[in-house]
Design an enzyme around this catalytic site. Structure first.
Site, PDB file in Angstrom:
ATOM      1  N   ASP A  27       0.826  -1.214   0.000  1.00  0.00           N
ATOM      2  CA  ASP A  27       0.000   0.000   0.000  1.00  0.00           C
ATOM      3  C   ASP A  27       0.860   1.263   0.000  1.00  0.00           C
ATOM      4  O   ASP A  27       1.970   1.261   0.548  1.00  0.00           O
ATOM      5  CB  ASP A  27      -0.910  -0.021   1.247  1.00  0.00           C
ATOM      6  N   HIS A  44       2.327   3.716  -9.023  1.00  0.00           N
ATOM      7  CA  HIS A  44       2.102   2.284  -9.270  1.00  0.00           C
ATOM      8  C   HIS A  44       3.280   1.679 -10.030  1.00  0.00           C
ATOM      9  O   HIS A  44       3.711   0.564  -9.763  1.00  0.00           O
ATOM     10  CB  HIS A  44       0.800   2.070 -10.047  1.00  0.00           C
ATOM     11  N   LEU A 138      10.386 -20.811  -4.411  1.00  0.00           N
ATOM     12  CA  LEU A 138       9.459 -19.877  -3.747  1.00  0.00           C
ATOM     13  C   LEU A 138       8.210 -19.724  -4.613  1.00  0.00           C
ATOM     14  O   LEU A 138       8.305 -19.653  -5.840  1.00  0.00           O
ATOM     15  CB  LEU A 138      10.133 -18.510  -3.573  1.00  0.00           C
TER      16      LEU A 138
HETATM   17  C1  IPE Z   1      -5.333  -2.650  -0.224  1.00  0.00           C
HETATM   18  O1  IPE Z   1      -5.040  -1.321  -0.356  1.00  0.00           O
HETATM   19  C2  IPE Z   1      -5.335  -3.319  -1.567  1.00  0.00           C
HETATM   20  C3  IPE Z   1      -4.049  -3.443  -2.232  1.00  0.00           C
HETATM   21  C4  IPE Z   1      -2.884  -3.088  -1.741  1.00  0.00           C
HETATM   22  C5  IPE Z   1      -4.092  -4.040  -3.553  1.00  0.00           C
HETATM   23  P1  IPE Z   1      -6.165  -0.205  -0.509  1.00  0.00           P
HETATM   24  O2  IPE Z   1      -5.465   1.091  -0.653  1.00  0.00           O
HETATM   25  O3  IPE Z   1      -7.108  -0.584  -1.582  1.00  0.00           O
HETATM   26  O4  IPE Z   1      -6.933  -0.303   0.888  1.00  0.00           O
HETATM   27  P2  IPE Z   1      -7.738   0.785   1.694  1.00  0.00           P
HETATM   28  O5  IPE Z   1      -8.735   1.374   0.748  1.00  0.00           O
HETATM   29  O6  IPE Z   1      -6.748   1.809   2.147  1.00  0.00           O
HETATM   30  O7  IPE Z   1      -8.346   0.055   2.827  1.00  0.00           O
HETATM   31  C1  IPE Z   2      -1.506   0.326  -3.385  1.00  0.00           C
HETATM   32  O1  IPE Z   2      -1.318   1.691  -3.427  1.00  0.00           O
HETATM   33  C2  IPE Z   2      -1.778  -0.252  -4.738  1.00  0.00           C
HETATM   34  C3  IPE Z   2      -3.169  -0.648  -4.961  1.00  0.00           C
HETATM   35  C4  IPE Z   2      -4.132  -0.563  -4.101  1.00  0.00           C
HETATM   36  C5  IPE Z   2      -3.473  -1.169  -6.261  1.00  0.00           C
HETATM   37  P1  IPE Z   2      -2.530   2.721  -3.368  1.00  0.00           P
HETATM   38  O2  IPE Z   2      -2.936   3.035  -4.777  1.00  0.00           O
HETATM   39  O3  IPE Z   2      -3.621   2.224  -2.516  1.00  0.00           O
HETATM   40  O4  IPE Z   2      -1.815   3.961  -2.733  1.00  0.00           O
HETATM   41  P2  IPE Z   2      -2.434   4.954  -1.657  1.00  0.00           P
HETATM   42  O5  IPE Z   2      -2.908   4.126  -0.522  1.00  0.00           O
HETATM   43  O6  IPE Z   2      -3.522   5.693  -2.341  1.00  0.00           O
HETATM   44  O7  IPE Z   2      -1.282   5.813  -1.287  1.00  0.00           O
HETATM   45 MG    MG Z   3      -4.055   2.451  -0.541  1.00  0.00          MG
END
Ligand code: IPE
Ligand code: IPE
Ligand code: MG
Length: 244
Positions: A27, A44, A138
């Site tokens: 995240d 990303h 792995l």
């Molecule tokens: C969780 O992150 C999903 C992934 C890392 C793919 P999100 O950014 O979607 O989760 P929330 O919305 O902060 O709970």
């Molecule tokens: C995690 O990063 C990747 C996915 C959920 C696909 P985020 O896109 O959720 O990044 P933040 O949480 O908005 O910083």
């Molecule tokens: Mg996120």
């Protein structure tokens, strides 16, 4: 200088007490980009780059399985341009990294409802899984269109279709029908970006996982931070509800 110092202070990973299976909620990509005045999509892209060193380090340390949350069932609610970028990155990652991962002994697998992904992503994932199916060092398990609730419902419904009416489901049945059926439950859950929540990840399987929250945003998450998480895990006292 600072790097040298922290390397010097780093304690070794103890071989005997390794997590067999690590789950990671990757995240913080969007925030990483926004803090630099960049588009979320660039975050990303950096996030994908951060994954390979983590897989390699896990392989080197002797971790058996790494399950990474790449796209949740709720992530479809994001703007379609962002969803498109994420799907394109799946195809790119698989195309550019599969051979090298295979050389490292990595078997690529997926969990989640892959049939809902764009055709190009489905095809490249099918190719990568087939290409690496004999690797044993792995398992890299990519959670894509994955949600813990959806996974549990799919498992229950499929079990019901395949089982005589009136049967009762056991915990072993549930584990056998989940997408993760060939893997042990994760011993360690890591979440980057300092958020303290599970966000619908591996709801059944995380029952007794140790949790490590890292303040680093995912693109900054590096092998040193992975080792920190593992050393922290090694200092825990797991009791599984007993007296230890
Ligand atoms: C969780 O992150 C999903 C992934 C890392 C793919 P999100 O950014 O979607 O989760 P929330 O919305 O902060 O709970
Ligand atoms: C995690 O990063 C990747 C996915 C959920 C696909 P985020 O896109 O959720 O990044 P933040 O949480 O908005 O910083
Ligand atoms: Mg996120």
């Amino acid at each position: 200088m600072q790097d040298q110092e922290s390397n010097h202070e780093e304690e070794p990973i103890l071989a005997g007490d390794l997590p067999r299976h690590i789950a990671i909620i990757m995240d913080g990509n969007g925030r990483w980009a926004q803090r630099r005045g960049m588009e979320r999509s660039l975050g990303h892209r950096e996030g994908v780059k951060a994954l390979k060193p983590i897989v390699k380090e896990s392989t080197r340390i002797g971790i058996e399985a790494l399950t990474v949350y790449a796209f949740s069932t709720e992530n479809w609610t994001r703007p379609s341009e962002e969803v498109d970028v994420l799907m394109a990155l799946v195809v790119e990652f698989v195309a550019s990294e599969t051979h090298e991962l295979k050389d490292e002994g990595v078997q690529i697998r997926t969990i989640g409802d892959i049939g809902r992904l764009p055709e190009a992503a489905q095809q490249s994932l099918a190719w990568a899984k087939n290409e690496t199916r004999d690797e044993r060092r792995l398992v890299l398990n990519l959670a894509l269109n994955y949600g813990g609730r959806a996974e549990i419902l799919r498992a229950v419904n499929r079990w019901r279709e395949e089982t005589p009416p009136g049967s009762r489901m056991t915990e072993a049945d549930m584990a056998a029908y989940l997408d993760t059926h060939e893997l042990p439950d994760p011993d360690l859950l890591i979440r980057s970006s300092g958020e303290f929540r599970i966000s619908n990840f591996l709801l059944w399987q995380l029952a007794y996982a140790e949790i490590f929250i890292s303040d680093k945003l995912w693109p900054d998450f590096d092998p040193a931070e992975l080792r920190r998480a593992i050393r922290d895990y090694q200092s825990r006292h797991r009791r599984f509800g007993g007296l230890g």
